[in-house]
Scaffold this active site. Structure first.
Site, PDB file in Angstrom:
ATOM      1  N   SER A 126      70.761  14.912 -33.699  1.00 46.42           N
ATOM      2  CA  SER A 126      69.603  14.095 -34.068  1.00 46.42           C
ATOM      3  C   SER A 126      69.835  13.332 -35.372  1.00 46.42           C
ATOM      4  O   SER A 126      70.454  13.828 -36.298  1.00 46.42           O
ATOM      5  CB  SER A 126      68.369  14.980 -34.250  1.00 46.42           C
ATOM      6  OG  SER A 126      68.175  15.764 -33.119  1.00 46.42           O
ATOM      7  N   ILE A 157      68.405  19.630 -38.763  1.00 50.21           N
ATOM      8  CA  ILE A 157      69.512  20.452 -38.263  1.00 50.21           C
ATOM      9  C   ILE A 157      69.242  21.937 -38.537  1.00 50.21           C
ATOM     10  O   ILE A 157      69.170  22.367 -39.689  1.00 50.21           O
ATOM     11  CB  ILE A 157      70.867  20.004 -38.885  1.00 50.21           C
ATOM     12  CG1 ILE A 157      71.111  18.517 -38.611  1.00 50.21           C
ATOM     13  CG2 ILE A 157      72.008  20.885 -38.366  1.00 50.21           C
ATOM     14  CD1 ILE A 157      71.111  18.103 -37.143  1.00 50.21           C
ATOM     15  N   THR A 158      69.121  22.672 -37.440  1.00 51.76           N
ATOM     16  CA  THR A 158      68.935  24.124 -37.523  1.00 51.76           C
ATOM     17  C   THR A 158      70.211  24.738 -38.105  1.00 51.76           C
ATOM     18  O   THR A 158      71.315  24.314 -37.753  1.00 51.76           O
ATOM     19  CB  THR A 158      68.688  24.690 -36.100  1.00 51.76           C
ATOM     20  OG1 THR A 158      67.569  24.030 -35.550  1.00 51.76           O
ATOM     21  CG2 THR A 158      68.443  26.192 -36.144  1.00 51.76           C
ATOM     22  N   ARG A 243      68.920  24.314 -23.336  1.00 59.34           N
ATOM     23  CA  ARG A 243      67.513  24.273 -22.892  1.00 59.34           C
ATOM     24  C   ARG A 243      67.106  25.564 -22.201  1.00 59.34           C
ATOM     25  O   ARG A 243      65.935  25.958 -22.273  1.00 59.34           O
ATOM     26  CB  ARG A 243      67.300  23.038 -22.000  1.00 59.34           C
ATOM     27  CG  ARG A 243      67.294  21.781 -22.849  1.00 59.34           C
ATOM     28  CD  ARG A 243      67.403  20.495 -22.078  1.00 59.34           C
ATOM     29  NE  ARG A 243      67.518  19.391 -23.059  1.00 59.34           N
ATOM     30  CZ  ARG A 243      67.961  18.178 -22.796  1.00 59.34           C
ATOM     31  NH1 ARG A 243      68.348  17.866 -21.573  1.00 59.34           N
ATOM     32  NH2 ARG A 243      68.014  17.256 -23.736  1.00 59.34           N
ATOM     33  N   GLN A 279      34.555  39.892 -18.870  1.00 57.03           N
ATOM     34  CA  GLN A 279      35.334  38.957 -18.048  1.00 57.03           C
ATOM     35  C   GLN A 279      35.871  37.777 -18.853  1.00 57.03           C
ATOM     36  O   GLN A 279      36.949  37.250 -18.543  1.00 57.03           O
ATOM     37  CB  GLN A 279      34.483  38.430 -16.885  1.00 57.03           C
ATOM     38  CG  GLN A 279      34.523  39.352 -15.687  1.00 57.03           C
ATOM     39  CD  GLN A 279      33.942  38.715 -14.439  1.00 57.03           C
ATOM     40  OE1 GLN A 279      33.270  37.678 -14.517  1.00 57.03           O
ATOM     41  NE2 GLN A 279      34.180  39.334 -13.311  1.00 57.03           N
ATOM     42  N   GLU A 363      65.633  20.427 -28.781  1.00 55.76           N
ATOM     43  CA  GLU A 363      66.552  20.391 -27.624  1.00 55.76           C
ATOM     44  C   GLU A 363      65.956  19.561 -26.483  1.00 55.76           C
ATOM     45  O   GLU A 363      66.092  19.883 -25.305  1.00 55.76           O
ATOM     46  CB  GLU A 363      66.976  21.802 -27.220  1.00 55.76           C
ATOM     47  CG  GLU A 363      67.691  22.459 -28.397  1.00 55.76           C
ATOM     48  CD  GLU A 363      68.569  23.634 -28.080  1.00 55.76           C
ATOM     49  OE1 GLU A 363      68.953  23.793 -26.916  1.00 55.76           O
ATOM     50  OE2 GLU A 363      68.868  24.382 -29.021  1.00 55.76           O
ATOM     51  N   GLU A 367      58.699  15.414 -22.996  1.00 53.92           N
ATOM     52  CA  GLU A 367      58.814  14.109 -22.326  1.00 53.92           C
ATOM     53  C   GLU A 367      60.265  13.887 -21.856  1.00 53.92           C
ATOM     54  O   GLU A 367      60.501  13.341 -20.773  1.00 53.92           O
ATOM     55  CB  GLU A 367      58.370  12.986 -23.278  1.00 53.92           C
ATOM     56  CG  GLU A 367      56.869  12.983 -23.594  1.00 53.92           C
ATOM     57  CD  GLU A 367      56.405  14.136 -24.510  1.00 53.92           C
ATOM     58  OE1 GLU A 367      57.243  14.703 -25.257  1.00 53.92           O
ATOM     59  OE2 GLU A 367      55.204  14.461 -24.479  1.00 53.92           O
TER      60      GLU A 367
HETATM   61  N1  CAA Z   1      75.622  16.327 -18.064  1.00 53.82           N
HETATM   62  C1  CAA Z   1      76.654  15.473 -18.050  1.00 53.82           C
HETATM   63  N2  CAA Z   1      76.540  14.161 -18.323  1.00 53.82           N
HETATM   64  C2  CAA Z   1      75.312  13.705 -18.583  1.00 53.82           C
HETATM   65  C3  CAA Z   1      74.176  14.525 -18.600  1.00 53.82           C
HETATM   66  C4  CAA Z   1      74.366  15.903 -18.323  1.00 53.82           C
HETATM   67  N3  CAA Z   1      73.348  16.770 -18.341  1.00 53.82           N
HETATM   68  N4  CAA Z   1      73.086  13.793 -18.912  1.00 53.82           N
HETATM   69  C5  CAA Z   1      73.524  12.521 -19.089  1.00 53.82           C
HETATM   70  N5  CAA Z   1      74.872  12.481 -18.890  1.00 53.82           N
HETATM   71  C6  CAA Z   1      75.748  11.310 -18.949  1.00 53.82           C
HETATM   72  C7  CAA Z   1      75.411  10.308 -17.848  1.00 53.82           C
HETATM   73  O1  CAA Z   1      76.086  10.635 -16.650  1.00 53.82           O
HETATM   74  C8  CAA Z   1      75.924   9.022 -18.448  1.00 53.82           C
HETATM   75  O2  CAA Z   1      77.320   8.940 -18.323  1.00 53.82           O
HETATM   76  P1  CAA Z   1      78.025   7.832 -17.367  1.00 53.82           P
HETATM   77  O3  CAA Z   1      77.619   6.495 -17.901  1.00 53.82           O
HETATM   78  O4  CAA Z   1      79.475   8.119 -17.504  1.00 53.82           O
HETATM   79  O5  CAA Z   1      77.498   8.090 -15.991  1.00 53.82           O
HETATM   80  C9  CAA Z   1      75.655   9.225 -19.936  1.00 53.82           C
HETATM   81  O6  CAA Z   1      75.547  10.614 -20.174  1.00 53.82           O
HETATM   82  C10 CAA Z   1      74.397   8.519 -20.402  1.00 53.82           C
HETATM   83  O7  CAA Z   1      73.336   9.043 -19.627  1.00 53.82           O
HETATM   84  P2  CAA Z   1      71.960   8.291 -19.439  1.00 53.82           P
HETATM   85  O8  CAA Z   1      72.202   6.892 -19.017  1.00 53.82           O
HETATM   86  O9  CAA Z   1      71.131   9.167 -18.587  1.00 53.82           O
HETATM   87  O10 CAA Z   1      71.426   8.263 -20.954  1.00 53.82           O
HETATM   88  P3  CAA Z   1      70.011   7.864 -21.509  1.00 53.82           P
HETATM   89  O11 CAA Z   1      70.217   7.123 -22.756  1.00 53.82           O
HETATM   90  O12 CAA Z   1      69.189   7.246 -20.439  1.00 53.82           O
HETATM   91  O13 CAA Z   1      69.338   9.260 -21.969  1.00 53.82           O
HETATM   92  C11 CAA Z   1      68.583  11.455 -22.138  1.00 53.82           C
HETATM   93  C12 CAA Z   1      69.533  10.458 -21.464  1.00 53.82           C
HETATM   94  C13 CAA Z   1      68.421  12.571 -21.128  1.00 53.82           C
HETATM   95  C14 CAA Z   1      67.220  10.882 -22.458  1.00 53.82           C
HETATM   96  C15 CAA Z   1      69.284  11.952 -23.423  1.00 53.82           C
HETATM   97  O14 CAA Z   1      69.378  10.936 -24.386  1.00 53.82           O
HETATM   98  C16 CAA Z   1      68.631  13.165 -24.031  1.00 53.82           C
HETATM   99  O15 CAA Z   1      68.798  14.280 -23.521  1.00 53.82           O
HETATM  100  N6  CAA Z   1      67.904  12.989 -25.173  1.00 53.82           N
HETATM  101  C17 CAA Z   1      67.333  14.105 -25.913  1.00 53.82           C
HETATM  102  C18 CAA Z   1      68.261  14.555 -26.966  1.00 53.82           C
HETATM  103  C19 CAA Z   1      68.003  15.976 -27.383  1.00 53.82           C
HETATM  104  O16 CAA Z   1      67.777  16.861 -26.562  1.00 53.82           O
HETATM  105  N7  CAA Z   1      68.101  16.212 -28.674  1.00 53.82           N
HETATM  106  C20 CAA Z   1      67.975  17.540 -29.174  1.00 53.82           C
HETATM  107  C21 CAA Z   1      68.706  17.670 -30.459  1.00 53.82           C
HETATM  108  S1  CAA Z   1      69.623  19.137 -30.624  1.00 53.82           S
HETATM  109  C22 CAA Z   1      68.535  20.314 -31.173  1.00 53.82           C
HETATM  110  O17 CAA Z   1      67.358  20.183 -31.145  1.00 53.82           O
HETATM  111  C23 CAA Z   1      69.237  21.534 -31.611  1.00 53.82           C
HETATM  112  C24 CAA Z   1      68.486  22.351 -32.606  1.00 53.82           C
HETATM  113  O18 CAA Z   1      68.683  22.210 -33.790  1.00 53.82           O
HETATM  114  C25 CAA Z   1      67.599  23.449 -32.128  1.00 53.82           C
END
Ligand code: CAA
Length: 380
Positions: A126, A157-158, A243, A279, A363, A367
């Site tokens: 992020s 960042i955790t 997740r 209840q 994560e 949405e």
């Molecule tokens: N596995 C493998 N590849 C994947 C994938 C998966 N699960 N999901 C997407 N991809 C690949 C796609 O195949 C694509 O590759 P190709 O072009 O080669 O086919 C590429 O990634 C791009 O995919 P999209 O076009 O689907 O990308 P997008 O921009 O439309 O967005 C999204 C995808 C799902 C919205 C993604 O951006 C997302 O998950 N966003 C959320 C981010 C997130 O979860 N952040 C959390 C931060 S970490 C955290 O919180 C840790 C903590 O400290 C607790």
């Protein structure tokens, strides 16, 4: 689907439950209040094998399945969600990511320390302007032959200050968009790496969340994970498993709040009887119980899919979406069952209600899970 737990699963679940009750429960209110990281407790969790549960035994991991991990996450989260987020990030994002996609040298050098808790890891995706929209990475890693130069800022960042090793996602070639993104292992002590101030959070206040600043940090090429351009896929694949861990955390928060509400309702009297006999309260308990059991089925399904090497993008996103919603709803109701006592810290449920909220955000927000789910059901 067979969700029957083995004797080993039950042993792991019970060990996590015992640890949570004996080591995490004392002081959990104070740590939340003072935003104090559970240093000693996390050290013990490492010694007991809770920090590298699914990682390969040759690198110090437990070699356990995802079901075991989910059961342990649930038990730890019932008592202390701040400790369980440290556990979750270290297990499912850092150790799993390195174990699955790292090379031999990287695993020897880093994974062996992370699985035992000798070192803690962080996952840095992020950014101030790239939270949900993870392809829009502004952090750059420019190729200089045998090394990259890393510049940029990461947010929320955790394990931000407690980690020793950081998996950092950065853009190496903007023209190539997400195919020009790489993931790197960065060490805390490297020059130009700065830890920003700690966030003052609503929940999971015992965990430490920071911004990280990279100013011309020199990253050796051997610290890139996978082939050039693999970074975005690395992040997505790793987060898909992460997740499931957060879904288990949400399930644990819901379960913890429900158990406290049930106990309280059997002790507290009003209008001449224990309040569970009214209840108004009994129906709340019924709704909470059903929601938790439904969430458990989704969480177990995702864990079993992962263990069976089936695609778990959809089941993991469904589990996280639903379990986090249940965590929020159940913890709010648990406060309500406690009445005025629910609003004060001594009864734990107000903390659980605050902790529950983050499971709908990190994560991937709810949405984002709906994007993953809807794309999967539409595109197959
Ligand atoms: N596995 C493998 N590849 C994947 C994938 C998966 N699960 N999901 C997407 N991809 C690949 C796609 O195949 C694509 O590759 P190709 O072009 O080669 O086919 C590429 O990634 C791009 O995919 P999209 O076009 O689907 O990308 P997008 O921009 O439309 O967005 C999204 C995808 C799902 C919205 C993604 O951006 C997302 O998950 N966003 C959320 C981010 C997130 O979860 N952040 C959390 C931060 S970490 C955290 O919180 C840790 C903590 O400290 C607790």
């Amino acid at each position: 689907m067979d969700f029957k737990l083995t004797e080993e699963h039950i042993m792991i679940r019970d060990a996590a439950r015992d640890f949570a009750n004996s080591e995490l429960l004392p002081g959990v209110i104070e740590r939340d209040d003072k935003q104090e990281f559970p240093t000693e407790q996390i050290k013990k969790m490492g010694e007991l094998g809770f920090l590298g549960m699914m990682a390969s035994p040759e690198y110090g991991g437990g070699g356990m399945d995802t079901v075991s991990y989910v059961l342990a996450m649930e038990e730890i989260s019932k008592i202390d969600a701040s400790a369980s987020v440290v556990m979750s990030v270290n297990n499912s994002l850092v150790c799993w990511g390195l174990d699955t996609f790292g090379n031999e040298e990287q695993k020897e050098k880093y994974l062996t320390k992370l699985t035992t808790g000798e070192s803690i890891g962080a996952f840095c995706l992020s950014e101030p302007e790239a939270g949900s929209d993870a392809t829009s990475q502004k952090t750059t890693a420019i190729d200089h032959g045998d090394h990259y130069i890393l510049n940029g800022t990461k947010n929320w960042i955790t394990n931000g200050s407690t980690a020793d090793f950081y998996l950092v996602i950065a853009q190496t070639d903007r023209e190539k968009k997400h195919k020009g993104i790489n993931a790197f292992i960065v060490e805390k002590t490297w020059e130009g790496f700065e830890i920003g101030p700690k966030e003052n959070k609503l929940g999971i206040r015992g965990s430490d969340t920071h911004s990280l600043i990279f100013n011309d940090v020199k990253v050796p090429k051997e610290n890139r994970i996978g082939e050039d351009g693999f970074g975005f896929k690395f992040a997505m694949k790793t987060l898909a498993g992460g997740r499931i861990g957060i879904a288990a955390q949400a399930l644990g928060i819901a379960g913890g709040a429900y158990e406290l509400a049930l106990k309280y309702s059997k002790e507290r009297k009003a209008f001449g009887t224990e309040i569970c006999n009214h209840q108004a309260i009994a129906f709340k308990l019924a709704d909470m119980h059903v929601a938790i059991e439904a969430a458990r089925l989704l969480v177990m399904k995702a864990a079993v899919d992962k263990d069976n090497k089936e695609n778990y993008d959809l089941s993991g996103a469904m589990a996280k979406l639903y379990a986090s919603q249940v965590a929020m709803e159940v913890s709010v109701e648990a406060v309500q069952v406690h009445g005025g006592n629910g609003f004060v810290k001594d009864y734990h449920v107000e903390r659980m209600m605050r902790d529950a909220k983050i499971t709908q955000i990190y994560e991937g927000t709810s949405e984002i899970q709906k994007i993953v789910i809807s794309r999967s059901i539409i595109n197959g």
